[in-house]
Scaffold this motif. Structure first.
Motif, PDB file in Angstrom:
ATOM      1  N   UNK A  34      -2.002  -8.269  -8.829  1.00  0.00           N
ATOM      2  CA  UNK A  34      -3.310  -7.697  -8.535  1.00  0.00           C
ATOM      3  C   UNK A  34      -3.531  -7.492  -7.043  1.00  0.00           C
ATOM      4  N   UNK A  35      -3.200  -8.458  -6.230  1.00  0.00           N
ATOM      5  CA  UNK A  35      -3.369  -8.369  -4.776  1.00  0.00           C
ATOM      6  C   UNK A  35      -2.145  -8.954  -4.096  1.00  0.00           C
ATOM      7  N   UNK A  36      -2.054  -8.783  -2.799  1.00  0.00           N
ATOM      8  CA  UNK A  36      -0.983  -9.413  -2.043  1.00  0.00           C
ATOM      9  C   UNK A  36       0.346  -8.699  -2.170  1.00  0.00           C
ATOM     10  N   UNK A  37       1.425  -9.474  -2.057  1.00  0.00           N
ATOM     11  CA  UNK A  37       2.778  -8.925  -2.033  1.00  0.00           C
ATOM     12  C   UNK A  37       3.660  -9.628  -3.046  1.00  0.00           C
ATOM     13  N   UNK A  38       4.370  -8.835  -3.852  1.00  0.00           N
ATOM     14  CA  UNK A  38       5.381  -9.336  -4.771  1.00  0.00           C
ATOM     15  C   UNK A  38       6.710  -8.830  -4.231  1.00  0.00           C
ATOM     16  N   UNK A  39       7.602  -9.760  -3.851  1.00  0.00           N
ATOM     17  CA  UNK A  39       8.928  -9.398  -3.335  1.00  0.00           C
ATOM     18  C   UNK A  39       9.987  -9.841  -4.337  1.00  0.00           C
ATOM     19  N   UNK A  40      10.762  -8.875  -4.835  1.00  0.00           N
ATOM     20  CA  UNK A  40      11.836  -9.169  -5.773  1.00  0.00           C
ATOM     21  C   UNK A  40      13.171  -9.044  -5.044  1.00  0.00           C
TER      22      UNK A  40
END
Length: 186
Positions: A116-122
């Motif tokens: 929803x917010x922020x950062x997702x790093x894969x």
């Protein structure tokens, strides 16, 4: 077994190297404002979290998974959630990310994963199964081979790989970034 409530305060730490079962009912809640780590201590002492209740990682909380984390209910991340290199998160219900989620290991999404917010790093493996719904409303970065990171995780020869067999939705008004070298198979 947790059949009621566990609260980890901002200066507190809970290190799990056994089995932590958060039992299934509306009152079971793990609230983390400190550090909750699911660890591998030795070949015979490896942490496993089975969540059938609710886990709330609060605005000052850090949740670190180094082994097996199975979510059969609800996980809400409001700060930092990290899945390390040999860690596996299996999501059979709902995970919501509101700030930072770093995946160096494997995430298997079988139902609902909301960024929803922020950062997702894969940095490694994200599988969205046929029943999986992954919704991105902010910044999602699929990292390139040998990507650097702030946690000092050695990623030599590893690149972000997303396999989507379900529904992957990107909110058109936000940014979804597939970094150079990352793989998306849909």
């Amino acid at each position: 077994f947790n059949s009621n409530k566990i609260r980890i305060n901002s200066t507190g730490t809970l290190n799990n190297s056994g089995t932590l079962n958060n039992l299934s009912n509306d009152s079971t809640l793990i609230t983390n404002y400190g550090l909750l780590s699911n660890l591998i201590v030795s070949n015979t002492e490896k942490g496993q979290i089975a969540n059938n209740g609710r886990i709330l990682n609060g605005t000052t909380g850090t949740l670190k998974n180094y082994h097996i984390f199975t979510n059969d209910s609800s996980v809400i991340n409001n700060n930092i959630f990290k899945n390390f290199l040999v860690g596996t998160i299996t999501n059979n219900r709902t995970i919501e990310n509101h700030l930072t989620l770093d995946n160096y290991g494997t995430i298997e999404n079988k139902l609902v994963m909301k960024h929803i917010n922020g950062t997702f790093s894969n940095y490694n493996i994200l599988n969205n199964d046929t029943t999986g719904v992954f919704t991105n409303k902010k910044v999602f970065i699929n990292k390139k081979t040998d990507a650097s990171n702030l946690d000092g995780v050695s990623l030599t020869g590893i690149e972000g790989a997303i396999t989507n067999n379900g529904i992957l939705t990107n909110n058109a008004s936000k940014t979804m970034t597939i970094a150079s070298g990352g793989i998306l198979t849909s």
